[in-house]
Design a protein around this motif. Structure first.
Motif, short mmCIF file in Angstrom:
data_model
loop_
_atom_site.label_atom_id
_atom_site.label_comp_id
_atom_site.label_asym_id
_atom_site.label_seq_id
_atom_site.Cartn_x
_atom_site.Cartn_y
_atom_site.Cartn_z
N SER A 194 0.84 -1.21 0.00
CA SER A 194 0.00 0.00 0.00
C SER A 194 0.87 1.25 0.00
O SER A 194 0.56 2.24 -0.68
CB SER A 194 -0.92 -0.01 1.23
N LEU A 195 1.96 1.21 0.76
CA LEU A 195 2.87 2.36 0.81
C LEU A 195 3.53 2.59 -0.55
O LEU A 195 3.59 3.73 -1.05
CB LEU A 195 3.94 2.13 1.88
N GLY A 231 2.76 4.91 -7.32
CA GLY A 231 1.60 4.97 -8.20
C GLY A 231 1.05 6.38 -8.35
O GLY A 231 0.81 6.85 -9.46
N LEU A 232 0.85 7.06 -7.24
CA LEU A 232 0.28 8.40 -7.30
C LEU A 232 1.26 9.39 -7.93
O LEU A 232 0.85 10.31 -8.65
CB LEU A 232 -0.12 8.86 -5.90
N LYS A 275 -2.43 11.09 -15.65
CA LYS A 275 -3.49 10.10 -15.65
C LYS A 275 -4.66 10.56 -14.77
O LYS A 275 -4.46 11.25 -13.77
CB LYS A 275 -2.98 8.75 -15.13
N ALA A 276 -5.88 10.16 -15.15
CA ALA A 276 -7.06 10.52 -14.38
C ALA A 276 -7.12 9.69 -13.10
O ALA A 276 -6.43 8.67 -12.95
CB ALA A 276 -8.32 10.30 -15.21
N ARG A 277 -7.97 10.10 -12.18
CA ARG A 277 -8.07 9.42 -10.88
C ARG A 277 -8.59 8.00 -11.01
O ARG A 277 -8.37 7.18 -10.13
CB ARG A 277 -8.99 10.21 -9.95
N ASP A 278 -9.31 7.69 -12.11
CA ASP A 278 -9.84 6.34 -12.30
C ASP A 278 -8.84 5.43 -13.01
O ASP A 278 -9.19 4.30 -13.40
CB ASP A 278 -11.15 6.38 -13.07
N PRO A 318 -1.63 -1.11 -11.04
CA PRO A 318 -1.38 -2.55 -10.85
C PRO A 318 -1.04 -2.85 -9.40
O PRO A 318 0.14 -2.97 -9.04
CB PRO A 318 -0.21 -2.82 -11.79
N PHE A 319 -2.05 -2.98 -8.54
CA PHE A 319 -1.81 -3.16 -7.11
C PHE A 319 -1.00 -4.42 -6.84
O PHE A 319 -0.19 -4.48 -5.92
CB PHE A 319 -3.14 -3.20 -6.38
#
Length: 278
Positions: free
Chosen positions: A223-224, A230-231, A239-242, A246-247
């Protein structure tokens, strides 16, 4: 000598992982035909298939068609070799090294397939669950958590293999269960799927191999990494918020850190924050 073996064996495994990463998502056999150039489709002779060295000697180009070869290929080989050495330094050259190298190899394949295709193949994740349970029973590593769980229900089990089974099953329930719960909650709140079932299966596999504490660490690290990398990528690329991150890629990275350094990190945390004052 053992260190050199760990490195060379890891490099060889990395070469095979490149085949898995390229062929599994498109349903091709990972054993036949032999390695071939993705452009001209000609088979690669053995002396052009030596991990890392062949890429350097050929200057990153196919001997026949002279098309550029992605630097990912030697990157995967070198990364696997380095991780094999780190596992050796942590566990020695024994069964634990072999089992955890197989686990790390599976994580590398999952990380890159998810990055490229946003899928996590069941062939690896579902089979990895039962393989992880068997591997955990075989290694029978001490688990204070499993002992406490048995004490809570009054069974008082002392058999190390049964305790290892308990730890593995607890890891599966926590890893897969937590991500499934998050997935369901997101869907019910937002009406869209925020996480695929592949991530759930992957974390069940991680739980089977690593048990509950290291599975929790994997989720926290993943998650970190997802939040930071990722962000940052989304902001820099517009890139858009949606945008679908790739978690599984980030979870796989967290799992690799957890299997190599997880116990040391937990020990450091406990000694730092919970050790009695001198």
């Amino acid at each position: 000598m053992e260190l050199a073996f760990a490195l060379l064996f890891g490099l060889a495994i990395g070469s095979f992982l490149n085949v898995c990463i390229a062929r599994l998502p498109v349903g091709e056999s990972i054993t036949r035909p032999r390695s071939r150039c993705p452009q001209c489709r000609k088979l690669i002779v053995w002396y052009d298939n030596i991990p890392v060295l062949s890429y350097v000697r050929l200057r990153g180009r196919c001997r026949r068609c002279r098309t550029s070869i992605s630097a990912r290929y030697p990157g995967v080989e070198a990364t696997t070799g380095i991780l094999s050495v780190l596992l050796y330094l942590q566990y020695g050259l024994g069964p634990a090294w072999g089992i955890y190298l197989a686990f790390v190899a599976a994580m590398i394949v999952l990380v890159l397939i998810d990055l490229d295709h946003r899928i996590l193949p069941d062939l690896i994740t579902l089979n990895g669950i039962w393989v992880g349970v068997i591997a955990s029973i075989y290694l029978a590593e001490p688990s204070g958590l499993a002992q406490r769980l048995h004490a809570m229900v009054g069974t008082g089990v002392a058999d190390p293999r049964l305790l290892a089974l308990t730890a593995s099953l607890a890891g599966i329930a926590f890893g897969g269960g937590l991500l499934w719960a998050v997935r369901e909650a997101f869907y019910r709140l937002r009406g869209v799927e925020g996480m695929g079932l592949g991530d759930v299966k992957m974390m069940a596999m991680v739980g089977a191999f690593l048990g509950l504490p290291l599975t929790l660490m994997t989720i926290l690290l993943g998650s970190l990494l997802g939040s930071i990398i990722g962000l940052t990528f989304m902001r820099m690329s517009g890139k858009a918020r949606d945008y679908e991150l790739p978690f599984g890629t980030f979870l796989g990275g967290g799992a690799v850190v957890a299997v190599i350094y997880g116990n040391d990190l937990i020990r450091f945390y406990l000694e730092t924050f919970f050790s009695p004052p001198a």
